[in-house]
Design a protein around this motif. Structure first.
Motif: not given
Length: 141
Positions: A94, A96, A103, A135
């Protein structure tokens, strides 16, 4: 740095660097390894990274408030080009945005990329719960 491809886990579509400076989901689920689908990960230390499109369109960058049109590919790396890489194991991650503290993800209805996705909080009363915005996980290859 490492070279990766980003695939949205929700719809299995690969992200590509459009020559007009926009990061877009591909129209098909077929994995391609052309330069417009490959990103170089620049390690900036402490889990921070910058992603550079290998087709020369620039760095993935959040400008403005991070709405759909505010996630772009910019030739030069800026403060908005820094992301926290969260490794989810099994080749998933993921991202950020360190500019918006949100996100990066694809809007579920439009497919547009933005950095406004947040984790929802839930109350004890189910009727008052916020709509869940999770996210997305990206598969990196």
């Amino acid at each position: 740095g490492k070279h990766i491809m980003l695939i949205n886990k929700g719809d299995k579509k690969q992200l590509w660097a459009n020559p007009h400076g926009v990061l877009s989901p591909s129209g098909s689920r077929q994995i391609k390894n052309d330069a417009c689908f490959v990103f170089k990960v620049h390690d900036r230390g402490n889990g921070r990274v910058a992603l550079e499109a290998m087709n020369g369109t620039g760095f993935l960058t959040v400008v403005g408030a991070g709405l759909s049109a505010d996630v772009r590919l910019i030739k030069n790396e800026t403060e908005g080009s820094l992301f926290m890489w969260q490794d989810m194991l099994r080749g998933e991650c993921m991202l950020l945005s360190l500019k918006t503290n949100r996100f990066i993800g694809l809007h579920p209805e439009t497919g547009e990329l933005d950095s406004q996705l947040t984790m929802s909080t839930f109350s004890s009363d189910v009727e008052d719960d916020d709509e869940l915005e999770t996210p997305p996980f990206f598969k990196n290859r």
